[in-house]
Write a protein that holds these residues in place. Structure first.
Motif, short mmCIF file in Angstrom:
data_model
loop_
_atom_site.label_atom_id
_atom_site.label_comp_id
_atom_site.label_asym_id
_atom_site.label_seq_id
_atom_site.Cartn_x
_atom_site.Cartn_y
_atom_site.Cartn_z
N SER A 110 -38.22 -78.11 -20.40
CA SER A 110 -39.26 -77.68 -19.46
C SER A 110 -38.64 -76.90 -18.31
O SER A 110 -37.54 -77.20 -17.86
N GLY A 111 -39.37 -75.90 -17.84
CA GLY A 111 -38.96 -75.11 -16.69
C GLY A 111 -40.18 -74.48 -16.08
O GLY A 111 -40.78 -73.58 -16.65
N THR A 112 -40.61 -74.96 -14.92
CA THR A 112 -41.90 -74.57 -14.37
C THR A 112 -41.77 -73.52 -13.28
O THR A 112 -40.70 -73.00 -13.02
N ILE A 118 -42.07 -69.85 -22.12
CA ILE A 118 -43.48 -69.75 -22.50
C ILE A 118 -44.36 -70.51 -21.52
O ILE A 118 -44.12 -71.69 -21.24
N GLY A 119 -45.40 -69.83 -21.04
CA GLY A 119 -46.34 -70.47 -20.12
C GLY A 119 -47.77 -70.46 -20.60
O GLY A 119 -48.64 -71.04 -19.95
N ALA A 120 -48.05 -69.81 -21.72
CA ALA A 120 -49.43 -69.70 -22.20
C ALA A 120 -50.01 -71.06 -22.55
O ALA A 120 -49.28 -71.97 -22.95
N VAL A 121 -51.31 -71.21 -22.37
CA VAL A 121 -52.00 -72.45 -22.70
C VAL A 121 -53.29 -72.12 -23.43
O VAL A 121 -53.76 -71.00 -23.43
N VAL A 154 -38.24 -72.67 -23.57
CA VAL A 154 -38.44 -73.30 -22.27
C VAL A 154 -39.94 -73.26 -22.01
O VAL A 154 -40.55 -72.18 -22.01
N TYR A 155 -40.55 -74.42 -21.79
CA TYR A 155 -42.00 -74.51 -21.63
C TYR A 155 -42.36 -74.80 -20.17
O TYR A 155 -41.72 -75.62 -19.52
N TYR A 156 -43.41 -74.13 -19.70
CA TYR A 156 -43.93 -74.47 -18.37
C TYR A 156 -44.39 -75.92 -18.34
O TYR A 156 -44.20 -76.63 -17.35
N SER A 157 -45.08 -76.33 -19.41
CA SER A 157 -45.77 -77.62 -19.38
C SER A 157 -45.96 -78.13 -20.79
O SER A 157 -45.64 -77.46 -21.78
N GLU A 158 -46.52 -79.33 -20.89
CA GLU A 158 -46.84 -79.90 -22.20
C GLU A 158 -47.89 -79.06 -22.92
O GLU A 158 -47.84 -78.89 -24.14
N TRP A 186 -49.61 -72.56 -15.14
CA TRP A 186 -49.05 -73.49 -14.16
C TRP A 186 -49.36 -72.90 -12.79
O TRP A 186 -48.92 -71.80 -12.47
N ALA A 187 -50.10 -73.62 -11.97
CA ALA A 187 -50.46 -73.13 -10.65
C ALA A 187 -49.43 -73.58 -9.63
O ALA A 187 -49.11 -74.78 -9.54
#
Length: 400
Positions: A192-194, A135-138, A171-175, A301-302
Motif C-alpha cells: 500500500s502507498g497512499t 494504482i488508485g482506481a476504485v 502499489v495500491y492506494y487502498s483495499e 483516496w481523498a
C-alpha cells in the motif's frame, strides 16, 4: 492542445546516499504536491529518479514547484484534452528508459497516461526490468460516470487490463484499489502507498471540544456530484431537530453544487461557506472541527482523510471511497448502497464525536500512512523484485 518543451536535464538533488543502491525510475503524470514528501522519503531508500510526463494539466490548480530532496526531470510530454479530460503521451519515453537503464520502474496508472503505462510494461517485459504499477482506481470506475462515449471507455478499459496483467508488482492506494486491480487481472506482490502528506505545521487537538454547544461538522473538497454533497445535505436535513439546532456545517471548497447549500438553512441548520481555503488556514479549520464527513460516491483516496485525522478530527467516510479501512479505525463508515446508512451513521457520529479517545486514535492511525512508513513498504517491495528473480518467467512468456 498543450505541450511541454523538450526534455530538460535531470535535476540532481543534494541528499545523503540512499539505503539501497537500486536504480528506480518513478514515472508520474504531473507534479503533485501531496507526493513530494513521499518521493523524498523514497529517495532516502533507493536511487530514485522521478520522471514527470508534464508539469501540469489545466484542471490542476496547485503549485507545480518541485522541492529539493529527490532527482527529477520532465519528459517530452503532450497533454491533449478530449471530453474535458486530459490525455498524456510522451513520444520519447521508451528511448529514455533504454538510455537510463533502470533496475526497476514504478509507473502511476491513471486514465490520462494509460497508453504510456502499457508501453512501459511491455518494454519492461522485453528488457527483463520489473515494472510496478501504482494504482488508485476504485469501483465504480470513474470512466463510466462521465460524458465520455462508451466506446472510448471500453478502449481505456482494455489498456488498463493489459497493463495490469503485464506488470510485475503493484502499489495500491487502498483495499478498494487492490480489488479493482485484481478484477482486471492483477497477480503478483503488492503493498500500500497512499496520498501521504508531510507533517502539519500545527499540532493536533487531542482533547474533544467539550466547552461549546455547537457541533462543528466539516466538509472539504469539490462541491460536485461525485463527492456526494447532495447526499450529505439530505442526511443532515434528516437529523433530529435538537441536533440540527446545535449543528454548524463548515464547507471549504468550490464547485457547481454550492447552489444547494441554502437547503441547509431551509432545514434549520447553520452553515459557513469558506470557499477555497489556503493550506495554512485549512489545518486550523480541521483542528477546530468535531467531525469531518466524506460521503463520496467513488474516490480513489481523498487527502482530507489524512489531513483531518492528523489534526485529531475523526472522519465519517463512505465505503465507496478509498481509505475506509483507515477512517473506520477511529471514525465511522457508511455504505451508500443503503440509502439509510449515511443518515444513520451521521446521527451516530455526531452523538459520539465528542470523545477525546477517538481524537487520539485518529492521530495514531494516520501515522501509519505518513511518508516514512509508506516509503518503507514501497522500498521493501522494490528491493524484493530487484534482488530476487528480475521478472517471473510467466511474465516473460506473455505475448500481450
Amino acid at each position: 492542445m498543450s505541450s511541454v518543451s523538450a526534455p530538460r536535464p535531470v535535476r540532481r538533488a543534494l541528499r545523503p546516499a540512499p539505503d539501497w543502491s537500486g536504480r528506480v525510475v518513478l514515472y508520474h503524470n504531473v507534479v503533485a504536491p501531496y507526493r513530494h514528501a513521499l518521493f523524498q522519503e523514497l529517495a532516502r531508500r533507493m536511487a530514485l529518479d522521478v520522471w514527470f510526463s508534464v508539469r501540469t494539466t489545466r484542471d490542476r490548480k496547485w503549485s507545480t514547484r518541485v522541492p529539493a530532496g529527490y532527482d527529477h526531470r520532465f519528459l517530452d510530454g503532450w497533454s491533449v484534452y478530449g471530453f474535458n479530460r486530459p490525455l498524456i503521451f510522451c513520444p520519447g519515453l521508451i528511448r529514455d528508459l533504454r538510455r537510463a537503464r533502470p533496475q526497476a520502474v514504478i509507473a502511476v496508472l491513471t486514465r490520462s497516461n494509460a497508453v504510456d503505462v502499457l508501453r512501459i510494461c511491455r518494454w519492461g517485459r522485453r528488457a527483463g526490468v520489473p515494472v510496478v504499477l501504482w494504482i488508485g482506481a476504485v469501483e465504480p470506475d470513474p470512466a463510466f460516470t462521465t460524458d465520455v462515449p462508451r466506446a472510448l471507455d471500453r478502449l481505456f478499459e482494455r489498456y488498463y487490463r493489459k497493463a495490469i496483467r503485464e506488470a510485475t508488482g503493484y502499489v495500491y492506494y487502498s483495499e478498494l484499489s487492490r480489488r479493482w486491480a485484481e478484477r482486471r487481472g492483477a497477480r503478483g506482490p503488492g503493498t500500500s502507498g497512499t496520498q501521504v502528506l508531510p507533517p502539519a505545521p500545527v499540532p493536533p487537538r487531542l482533547e474533544a471540544h467539550h466547552g461549546r454547544d455547537d457541533l462543528v461538522m466539516l466538509y472539504v473538497g469539490k462541491l460536485e456530484h461525485r463527492k456526494g454533497v447532495d447526499l450529505l445535505i439530505r442526511a443532515a436535513a434528516d437529523l433530529e431537530p435538537e441536533v440540527r439546532r446545535r449543528l454548524l456545517v463548515r464547507i471549504a471548497g468550490e464547485g457547481p453544487m454550492a447552489a444547494m447549500l441554502p437547503e441547509l438553512t431551509e432545514a434549520g441548520i447553520r452553515y459557513e461557506f469558506l470557499g477555497h481555503t489556503d493550506r495554512d488556514e485549512l489545518w486550523k479549520v480541521y483542528r477546530d472541527a468535531d467531525l469531518t464527513v466524506l460521503a463520496s460516491r467513488h474516490d480513489p483516496w481523498a487527502n482530507i482523510l489524512n489531513e483531518s485525522m492528523s489534526m485529531g478530527t475523526p472522519v465519517l467516510i463512505s465505503r465507496q471511497a478509498g481509505g475506509a479501512e483507515l477512517g473506520g479505525r477511529a471514525g465511522w463508515v457508511c455504505d451508500l448502497r443503503d440509502p439509510a446508512s449515511l443518515p444513520r451513521e451521521l446521527a451516530r457520529a455526531l452523538a459520539e464525536c465528542r470523545d477525546s479517545g477517538r481524537r487520539r486514535d485518529a492521530v495514531r492511525a494516520e501515522r501509519e500512512y505518513r511518508p516514512d512508513t509508506s516509503a518503507d513498504r514501497i522500498a521493501t517491495l522494490m528491493r524484493q523484485l530487484v534482488d530476487g528473480p528480475a521478472v517471473p518467467e510467466r511474465l516473460l512468456s506473455r505475448t500481450g
